[in-house]
Design a protein around this motif. Structure first.
Motif, PDB file in Angstrom:
ATOM      1  N   CYS A 155      -6.143   5.280   5.764  1.00 37.82           N
ATOM      2  CA  CYS A 155      -5.928   5.276   4.467  1.00 37.82           C
ATOM      3  C   CYS A 155      -7.193   4.560   3.675  1.00 37.82           C
ATOM      4  O   CYS A 155      -7.692   3.622   4.435  1.00 37.82           O
ATOM      5  N   CYS A 180       0.753  -1.176   0.114  1.00 37.45           N
ATOM      6  CA  CYS A 180       0.070   0.141  -0.032  1.00 37.45           C
ATOM      7  C   CYS A 180       0.839   1.172  -0.029  1.00 37.45           C
ATOM      8  O   CYS A 180       2.008   1.322   0.738  1.00 37.45           O
ATOM      9  N   THR A 193      -7.229   2.666   1.212  1.00 40.09           N
ATOM     10  CA  THR A 193      -6.922   1.467   0.392  1.00 40.09           C
ATOM     11  C   THR A 193      -6.916   0.396   1.249  1.00 40.09           C
ATOM     12  O   THR A 193      -7.580  -0.513   1.300  1.00 40.09           O
ATOM     13  N   CYS A 194      -6.241   0.789   2.526  1.00 42.98           N
ATOM     14  CA  CYS A 194      -5.961  -0.623   3.504  1.00 42.98           C
ATOM     15  C   CYS A 194      -6.433  -0.459   4.681  1.00 42.98           C
ATOM     16  O   CYS A 194      -6.389  -1.221   5.608  1.00 42.98           O
ATOM     17  N   CYS A 224       0.432   4.050   1.447  1.00 37.72           N
ATOM     18  CA  CYS A 224       0.451   4.847   2.751  1.00 37.72           C
ATOM     19  C   CYS A 224       1.737   4.465   3.427  1.00 37.72           C
ATOM     20  O   CYS A 224       1.758   4.899   4.267  1.00 37.72           O
TER      21      CYS A 224
HETATM   22 ZN   LIG Z   1      -2.663   1.970   3.159  1.00 32.57          ZN
END
Ligand SMILES: [Zn+2]
Length: 143
Positions: A118, A77, A120-121, A79
């Motif tokens: 985040c 990821c 995304t994750c 991040c």
């Molecule tokens: Zn992330």
């Protein structure tokens, strides 16, 4: 107009610095993959160029750009790259759709602290904003 790759390989400190900053902010995964394919060449051609920088070493932008490209090759990821670089503005990352700001609080010394997640994750970060000639943000993974 020269491409980012041509700039990164130019051995011209100004062009390398500008293109490294652009890579750090690039949100275009196919474009990042295209650059990541040339990573060994980019590392080789930038290794001995003196990038200068008065208040903040410009080489740090290049190192972060190389980390961005390494992550594209290795997976993970994006991040993960926030801690370790002081130029990720939570407001800008939020506008870019990468994170959301869960809360903010202003400390007595007028520095702002953010809690971010985040998109995304789902990892959460505590972000301290400070100022020393320029505004910086220190990201730390939350417990
Ligand atoms: Zn992330």
């Amino acid at each position: 107009m020269p491409t980012l790759l041509e700039d990164l390989l130019s051995r011209d400190s100004q062009r390398i610095w500008a293109s490294a900053c652009a890579v750090i902010r690039l949100h275009d995964n196919p474009a990042l993959d295209g650059l990541a394919a040339h990573l060994p060449h980019i590392e080789q051609e930038t290794a001995d160029v003196d990038l200068g920088g008065a208040l903040f070493p410009n080489a740090e932008h290049l190192q972060q750009a190389l980390r961005v490209l390494r992550l594209r090759r290795e997976g993970g990821c994006p991040c993960r790259l926030y801690p370790g670089h002081l130029m990720y503005d939570p407001e800008r990352e939020t506008k870019a759709g990468r994170v959301q700001i869960l809360s903010t609080d202003e400390s007595p010394d007028r520095n702002v602290n953010y809690r971010c997640r985040c998109n995304t994750c789902g990892a959460e970060y505590n972000v301290e904003q400070g100022e020393y000639h320029y505004t910086w943000w220190q990201w730390r993974a939350a417990d």
